[in-house]
Motif scaffolding. Structure first.
Motif, mmCIF file in Angstrom:
data_model
loop_
_atom_site.group_PDB
_atom_site.id
_atom_site.type_symbol
_atom_site.label_atom_id
_atom_site.label_comp_id
_atom_site.label_asym_id
_atom_site.label_seq_id
_atom_site.Cartn_x
_atom_site.Cartn_y
_atom_site.Cartn_z
ATOM 1 N N ASP A 1 0.829 -1.206 0.000
ATOM 2 C CA ASP A 1 0.000 0.000 0.000
ATOM 3 C C ASP A 1 0.864 1.257 0.000
ATOM 4 N N HIS A 2 2.011 1.204 0.669
ATOM 5 C CA HIS A 2 2.944 2.331 0.649
ATOM 6 C C HIS A 2 3.483 2.542 -0.761
ATOM 7 N N CYS A 3 3.772 1.444 -1.444
ATOM 8 C CA CYS A 3 4.261 1.534 -2.819
ATOM 9 C C CYS A 3 3.225 2.196 -3.726
ATOM 10 N N LYS A 4 2.004 1.738 -3.617
ATOM 11 C CA LYS A 4 0.930 2.271 -4.462
ATOM 12 C C LYS A 4 0.688 3.750 -4.170
ATOM 13 N N LYS A 5 0.691 4.125 -2.898
ATOM 14 C CA LYS A 5 0.456 5.514 -2.527
ATOM 15 C C LYS A 5 1.604 6.410 -2.999
ATOM 16 N N ALA A 6 2.843 5.941 -2.856
ATOM 17 C CA ALA A 6 3.990 6.733 -3.305
ATOM 18 C C ALA A 6 3.959 6.949 -4.809
ATOM 19 N N GLN A 7 3.533 5.928 -5.556
ATOM 20 C CA GLN A 7 3.415 6.085 -7.010
ATOM 21 C C GLN A 7 2.265 7.034 -7.350
ATOM 22 N N GLU A 8 1.170 6.900 -6.644
ATOM 23 C CA GLU A 8 0.020 7.780 -6.863
ATOM 24 C C GLU A 8 0.385 9.241 -6.610
ATOM 25 N N LEU A 9 1.216 9.473 -5.597
ATOM 26 C CA LEU A 9 1.631 10.836 -5.245
ATOM 27 C C LEU A 9 2.719 11.378 -6.161
ATOM 28 N N GLY A 10 3.289 10.509 -7.000
ATOM 29 C CA GLY A 10 4.354 10.940 -7.896
ATOM 30 C C GLY A 10 5.726 10.941 -7.259
ATOM 31 N N THR A 11 5.845 10.368 -6.062
ATOM 32 C CA THR A 11 7.133 10.291 -5.389
ATOM 33 C C THR A 11 8.059 9.327 -6.116
ATOM 34 N N ILE A 12 7.496 8.233 -6.627
ATOM 35 C CA ILE A 12 8.264 7.253 -7.387
ATOM 36 C C ILE A 12 7.601 7.034 -8.744
ATOM 37 N N ASP A 13 8.374 6.509 -9.691
ATOM 38 C CA ASP A 13 7.835 6.214 -11.021
ATOM 39 C C ASP A 13 7.254 4.807 -11.091
ATOM 40 N N GLU A 14 7.901 3.877 -10.373
ATOM 41 C CA GLU A 14 7.402 2.502 -10.315
ATOM 42 C C GLU A 14 7.916 1.845 -9.051
ATOM 43 N N TYR A 15 7.350 0.684 -8.717
ATOM 44 C CA TYR A 15 7.841 -0.062 -7.573
ATOM 45 C C TYR A 15 8.090 -1.503 -7.988
ATOM 46 N N LEU A 16 9.121 -2.093 -7.375
ATOM 47 C CA LEU A 16 9.558 -3.441 -7.724
ATOM 48 C C LEU A 16 9.976 -4.182 -6.454
ATOM 49 N N PRO A 17 10.082 -5.517 -6.527
ATOM 50 C CA PRO A 17 10.663 -6.262 -5.397
ATOM 51 C C PRO A 17 12.088 -5.792 -5.134
ATOM 52 N N LEU A 18 12.553 -5.952 -3.917
ATOM 53 C CA LEU A 18 13.823 -5.371 -3.487
ATOM 54 C C LEU A 18 14.990 -5.660 -4.425
ATOM 55 N N GLU A 19 15.270 -6.931 -4.674
ATOM 56 C CA GLU A 19 16.451 -7.282 -5.468
ATOM 57 C C GLU A 19 16.375 -6.709 -6.879
ATOM 58 N N GLU A 20 15.190 -6.728 -7.459
ATOM 59 C CA GLU A 20 15.022 -6.191 -8.801
ATOM 60 C C GLU A 20 15.119 -4.669 -8.800
ATOM 61 N N ALA A 21 14.634 -4.054 -7.741
ATOM 62 C CA ALA A 21 14.619 -2.595 -7.659
ATOM 63 C C ALA A 21 16.020 -2.007 -7.566
ATOM 64 N N VAL A 22 16.950 -2.718 -6.935
ATOM 65 C CA VAL A 22 18.274 -2.139 -6.673
ATOM 66 C C VAL A 22 19.345 -2.538 -7.679
ATOM 67 N N LYS A 23 19.099 -3.565 -8.476
ATOM 68 C CA LYS A 23 20.195 -4.181 -9.228
ATOM 69 C C LYS A 23 20.844 -3.265 -10.258
ATOM 70 N N ASP A 24 20.086 -2.353 -10.864
ATOM 71 C CA ASP A 24 20.656 -1.478 -11.893
ATOM 72 C C ASP A 24 20.667 -0.009 -11.486
ATOM 73 N N ALA A 25 20.456 0.270 -10.219
ATOM 74 C CA ALA A 25 20.383 1.656 -9.762
ATOM 75 C C ALA A 25 21.766 2.299 -9.706
#
Length: 290
Positions: free
Chosen positions: A36-60
Motif C-alpha cells: 500500500d505504501h508503494c501504491k500511494k507513493a506512485q500515486e503521489l508521484g514520489t516514485i515512477d514505479e515499484y519493484l521487489p527489493l532485489e530487482e529494484a536495486v540491481k541497476d540503480a
C-alpha cells in the motif's frame, strides 16, 4: 541518475522528491514491504514505479535505504548482495555503530556510505514526504575511510545540492552525540506525554489548557513506535548515560522547588538560559547555509 528508495516513508520519500526536483534523479524506483505504501507513493508521484527489493536495486546508480534501523540490519546486506559494482548505497538511520558493523566485512562495503540526515517531522508513511525537508539541515557521513572516495563524494554532492551541510565523524562518536541532541529529546517527549495522559484523565482539560509550550515539547511523542523503539535499543549504551544525567538534573531541579530555594532556582534557570545563545547561533549558521 536512476534512484531506488527502499522504504517509502518520510525521509526516503522526501529525499526522492528533492532529488527529483533538483534534476538529480531522473527516474525513481521504490521498494517497500508494505504494498500500500508503494501504491500511494506512485500515486503521489514520489516514485515512477515499484519493484521487489532485489530487482529494484540491481541497476540503480544510487540506493537509499530508509527503513527502521532494526530492519536496516537485515535489508542493507541484501541490498549490497544485489547491486552492481557501480551502484552507491547509503542509509539514513539515526544510529550508526550496529549498522556499520553488520556490513563491515561485506565484499561491497566500499559501495556503502553510512549517512544520517538530521531532519524530520513526527509524521510517517508516504503521505508524510514533503519538499524541502532537508534545506539548511545537517547530514553526518560516518566511517568515510571505509567507503570508496567517489561514493563519498556523490553523497556529499547530492546532499549539498538539496541544501544540506555535510559533516564527518566516526560511528560511535555519532551515536554518542546523537543520544543527547536527538534521542534524549524523544524520550523526554514520550514520558511527558505519558505523564499528562495519566494525570489529566479528562481530555477536555488538555485541549482547553495546554499551551504552545506543551504542544512543542510533546510534539515528538507523536513519532512512530516502529521507528523509535529500535533506535532506543540500538543506541542503548549512550542513551542510558544521557537519560541518567537528565534524571540527576531533574532531581536537582525538583529539590530546589521543594526547598523553596528561590535564589538558587533563579540562578539555575539563568545559567540554563545560555541555551538561547547556542540555539540562536545554530539558526544563524543554518541561515548562512553552513
Amino acid at each position: 541518475m536512476k534512484l531506488t528508495v527502499v522504504g517509502l516513508g518520510l525521509i526516503g520519500g522526501s529525499l526522492a522528491k528533492d532529488l527529483r526536483s533538483k534534476g538529480i534523479a531522473k527516474y525513481v524506483i521504490g521498494a517497500d514491504k508494505n504494498i500500500d505504501h508503494c501504491k500511494k507513493a506512485q500515486e503521489l508521484g514520489t516514485i515512477d514505479e515499484y519493484l521487489p527489493l532485489e530487482e529494484a536495486v540491481k541497476d540503480a546508480d544510487l540506493v537509499i535505504v530508509s527503513v527502521p534501523v532494526n530492519a536496516t540490519l537485515a535489508v542493507l546486506p541484501k541490498v549490497l548482495d544485489a547491486i552492481s559494482e557501480k551502484t552507491v548505497v547509503m542509509d539514513v538511520g539515526s544510529t550508526k555503530s550496529e549498522i556499520c558493523k553488520v556490513v563491515e566485512n561485506h565484499p561491497k562495503r566500499r559501495n556503502y556510505v553510512a549517512n544520517h540526515p538530521i531532519a524530520g517531522t513526527e509524521n510517517s508513511g508516504p503521505t508524510a514526504a514533503i519538499d524541502g525537508l532537508f534545506d539548511k539541515k545537517t547530514t553526518i557521513i560516518c566511517e568515510e575511510e571505509r567507503s570508496d572516495p567517489k561514493a563519498v563524494l556523490l553523497i556529499r554532492v547530492i546532499h549539498e545540492a538539496i541544501g544540506m551541510h555535510v559533516i564527518h565523524m566516526g560511528a560511535e562518536e555519532h551515536d554518542r552525540h546523537i543520544a543527547y541532541v536527538s534521542h534524549l529529546s524523544h524520550v523526554i517527549s514520550y514520558v511527558l506525554g505519558k505523564t499528562v495522559l495519566e494525570i489529566e484523565k479528562d481530555e477536555t482539560n488538555i485541549f482547553e489548557l495546554a499551551g504552545s509550550g506543551f504542544a512543542s515539547t510533546a510534539r515528538l511523542a507523536k513519532s512512530s513506535p516502529e521507528m523509535w523503539t529500535p533506535i532506543f535499543l540500538q543506541n542503548k549504551k549512550s542513551l542510558l548515560k544521557s537519560v541518567d544525567e537528565y534524571l540527576k538534573n531533574l532531581q536537582d531541579f525538583r529539590d530546589l522547588i521543594a526547598n523553596n530555594d528561590a535564589d538558587s532556582l533563579f540562578k539555575e534557570i539563568g545559567k540554563i538560559n545560555d541555551i538561547r545563545r547556542v540555539l540562536e547561533g545554530l539558526e544563524l549558521k543554518r541561515a548562512k547555509g553552513h
